[in-house]
Design a protein around this motif. Sequence first.
Motif, PDB file in Angstrom:
ATOM      1  N   GLY A  67       0.810  -1.243  -0.098  1.00 24.88           N
ATOM      2  CA  GLY A  67      -0.112   0.073  -0.044  1.00 24.88           C
ATOM      3  C   GLY A  67       0.969   1.309   0.117  1.00 24.88           C
ATOM      4  O   GLY A  67       0.561   2.206  -0.906  1.00 24.88           O
TER       5      GLY A  67
ATOM      6  N   LEU B 138       2.254   2.611  -3.448  1.00 26.56           N
ATOM      7  CA  LEU B 138       1.538   3.416  -4.348  1.00 26.56           C
ATOM      8  C   LEU B 138       1.809   4.849  -4.109  1.00 26.56           C
ATOM      9  O   LEU B 138       1.122   5.582  -4.942  1.00 26.56           O
ATOM     10  CB  LEU B 138       0.057   2.910  -3.980  1.00 26.56           C
ATOM     11  CG  LEU B 138      -0.080   1.439  -4.295  1.00 26.56           C
ATOM     12  CD1 LEU B 138      -1.843   1.144  -4.208  1.00 26.56           C
ATOM     13  CD2 LEU B 138      -0.242   1.252  -5.838  1.00 26.56           C
TER      14      LEU B 138
ATOM     15  N   MET C 184      -3.071   4.072  -1.174  1.00 27.42           N
ATOM     16  CA  MET C 184      -4.530   3.887  -1.924  1.00 27.42           C
ATOM     17  C   MET C 184      -5.241   5.219  -2.243  1.00 27.42           C
ATOM     18  O   MET C 184      -5.866   5.028  -3.359  1.00 27.42           O
ATOM     19  CB  MET C 184      -5.500   3.188  -1.056  1.00 27.42           C
ATOM     20  CG  MET C 184      -4.953   1.680  -0.692  1.00 27.42           C
ATOM     21  SD  MET C 184      -5.901   0.707   0.328  1.00 27.42           S
ATOM     22  CE  MET C 184      -5.511   0.801   1.716  1.00 27.42           C
TER      23      MET C 184
ATOM     24  N   PHE D  89      -3.560   6.282  -5.548  1.00 28.41           N
ATOM     25  CA  PHE D  89      -4.096   5.414  -6.692  1.00 28.41           C
ATOM     26  C   PHE D  89      -5.256   6.029  -7.444  1.00 28.41           C
ATOM     27  O   PHE D  89      -5.372   5.984  -8.361  1.00 28.41           O
ATOM     28  CB  PHE D  89      -4.179   3.954  -6.172  1.00 28.41           C
ATOM     29  CG  PHE D  89      -4.586   3.169  -7.223  1.00 28.41           C
ATOM     30  CD1 PHE D  89      -3.509   2.844  -8.358  1.00 28.41           C
ATOM     31  CD2 PHE D  89      -5.615   2.426  -7.615  1.00 28.41           C
ATOM     32  CE1 PHE D  89      -3.789   2.183  -9.485  1.00 28.41           C
ATOM     33  CE2 PHE D  89      -5.880   1.743  -8.585  1.00 28.41           C
ATOM     34  CZ  PHE D  89      -5.051   1.421  -9.427  1.00 28.41           C
TER      35      PHE D  89
END
Lengths: 79, 231
Positions: free
Chosen positions: B113, B116, B197, B200
């Motif tokens: 995670g 990202l 996240m 992203f």
Amino acid sequence: MLHRIFIEPSQAHDAWYLMIVPMVIFIAIGYKAVRTKDMDHYWREVLVFILQVLGGMAALALVFMLIVNVLVPWLAPMP
Amino acid sequence: MPCVSTVYAPVAKKPVRVIYTGPMPEPDQPAPAGPANTAASRARATGEPPLRSPDYAAGLGAVVWPGLGHVLQGRRKRGFLAMAGVLGLFLYGLFVGGIDAVDSQEDRIWFIGAALVGPLAWGTDWVHQNKFKAIDPQRNIQRSGYPGEVRDTDASGRAVWRQATPAELEAGMGPPNAKGLGRLNEIAMLSIALAGMLNFIIFLDALIPGRGGKDPPARPARARAAEGTGG
């Protein structure tokens, strides 16, 4: 200790549950930056998002507290 | 028959004349869908420049730095706010858990995670692995230092841990950082993984703009006509 910031872990172990507040604020700022259609309403949507998440977490905490402190002792009382 | 209308465009801040070549809408019907009513109308409605989709340059910018893709597209306010959100989450995680919260070797799942976030997270992990960790001489593994150890180099130039001398302990020397423990460590890693996240989502919005959410419903032609903006 200021020179150790970002290097050493924080020692606020007794206030761990308060750590969610800045996290939710940053999530709301970043998420609403790309999801808000009209940026004139941006800060209002950020505020609503923050209140929804914190309110939901507080409600969950209340429900689990009732389960652990009231429901379970009522269903299975300790001898 | 073409219909010439005078509409108010938020971008231009002045009335502009547009030519609509489709059939005249009935007063109760919504505005017709089509190319002239998607990207351009969205750009007018949001006050932002028209966007290409997919926009590979913006996607690349979003990979390099959080929010940079939106800034390159001219959506500066969104870009800087997205940047503030991602960097705020990332730095908050470092503040709570220290640099130990970014660890590709010992917390690999969390690092998926964190990665990202982009080069910022990779660079932080590189610094952690190479400037804060060292080899355990007994077990020959790389790890963080324990209290009472100092970072040293062996004959081959590798960074290794050794017990601090009483004089070094007296001088306050020890490992360069301490490992995060307990709930605070979990919260720190969660915050940094959430930053990844969130980044992203921001990357996808820069690469393929306009996919998020639904446009506000078109106003009926009667309402537009009442305001003097309809055909």
